[in-house]
Design an enzyme around this catalytic site. Sequence first.
Site, PDB file in Angstrom:
ATOM      1  CD  GLN A 186      90.776  88.333  31.306  1.00  0.00           C
ATOM      2  OE1 GLN A 186      90.662  88.440  30.094  1.00  0.00           O
ATOM      3  NE2 GLN A 186      90.646  87.173  31.921  1.00  0.00           N
ATOM      4  CG  ASP A 226      76.531  86.790  40.280  1.00  0.00           C
ATOM      5  OD1 ASP A 226      75.837  86.209  41.118  1.00  0.00           O
ATOM      6  OD2 ASP A 226      77.693  86.433  39.991  1.00  0.00           O
ATOM      7  CE1 TYR A 255      83.618  84.874  40.688  1.00  0.00           C
ATOM      8  CE2 TYR A 255      82.075  86.679  40.380  1.00  0.00           C
ATOM      9  CZ  TYR A 255      82.346  85.323  40.381  1.00  0.00           C
ATOM     10  OH  TYR A 255      81.349  84.426  40.062  1.00  0.00           O
ATOM     11  CB  SER A 293      76.855  79.188  43.563  1.00  0.00           C
ATOM     12  OG  SER A 293      77.545  79.125  42.337  1.00  0.00           O
ATOM     13  CB  SER A 342      79.584  79.739  31.864  1.00  0.00           C
ATOM     14  OG  SER A 342      80.493  79.697  30.772  1.00  0.00           O
ATOM     15  CB  ALA A 391      80.206  76.163  26.912  1.00  0.00           C
TER      16      ALA A 391
END
Length: 334
Positions: A26, A48, A53, A149, A204, A207
């Site tokens: 995007q 990061d 991705y 992670s 995030s 959220a």
Amino acid sequence: MQYRRLGRSNLEVSVLCLGTMMFGDQTALDEARAIVDDAQDQGVNYIDTADVYTRGASEAMLGEILRGRRERWVLATKLGNRMSDRPNEGHYSRSWMLRELDASLARLATDHVDILYLHRDFEGMDLEEPICAVGTLIASGRIRYWGVSNFRGWRIAEIVRLCGLLGVPQPVVCQPYYNLLNRMPEVEILPACAHHGIGVTPYSPVARGVLTGKYAPGSQPPAGTRAARGDKRIAETEFREESLQIAQRLQAHVAGRGVSLAQFATAWVLAHRAVSAVIAGPRTLAQWRDYLPAVDFVPDAQDEALVDSLVSPGHPSTPGFNDPAYPLPRRTRG
């Protein structure tokens, strides 16, 4: 910019880590370059990405952007999620880890990454093989440090134990999903990391957009947003009426404080004593710049008390908050 040590390591990172999940998807090259340039100007040194991705496009775009200034950055990438439907092109076989790390390095146009994450855990997965592979990668100089992670607390402790037995340096960082709507990491993950000297870089903090205040309770989500696209992860976690009400209550609380809701939510994560940095993952330059005031805002006792009253420590914002990407193990033997 402020800097903190990454756990007990001697590596210093900016408290904002630039997340590049949107790059190559995007976020187009010119916008991505503007974001990285601005982050560098602001003193950010921590960035990061991940192989998965946009199937390597984020890494490739980042490699192009960082050309000629690679050493200014603490560069982190991840592997473990499937890169194709073919066997052995995902998870943590030694063969795949060594091959995929080399592919990431080629896309990133560098001979090493500073941090390699195991991107996620898999139920029933043996840990010894990936830990030994990490040891090989460190010894070869292709990675400097490593992290985990989306691993649960007991698995983090088991990794530390095995590292001691196998003679492999232990992870220096953990990247959990942690924000004021999901406080579950406070129960096991954050204490385990603090005990073992592992830094924490949550992702995030807003959220998945709910803590920007852009979703109004009782209304359809704005076109083009993650919720409007029917994303399963946000639908089964943050996008609940109760959570939207919490966001509205907090937005009213911070009005007049000189910070936005997103900045408040980011600063709240940074205030946890186990947290080294927080990942800000913008789509646009404007979104990136909106994170920056969070560095200087420190929540006070009144702020902490209000958050505690809305989301109890150690709990999610609503019952049934389970990320479908990371399901709990099956309860029965059948």
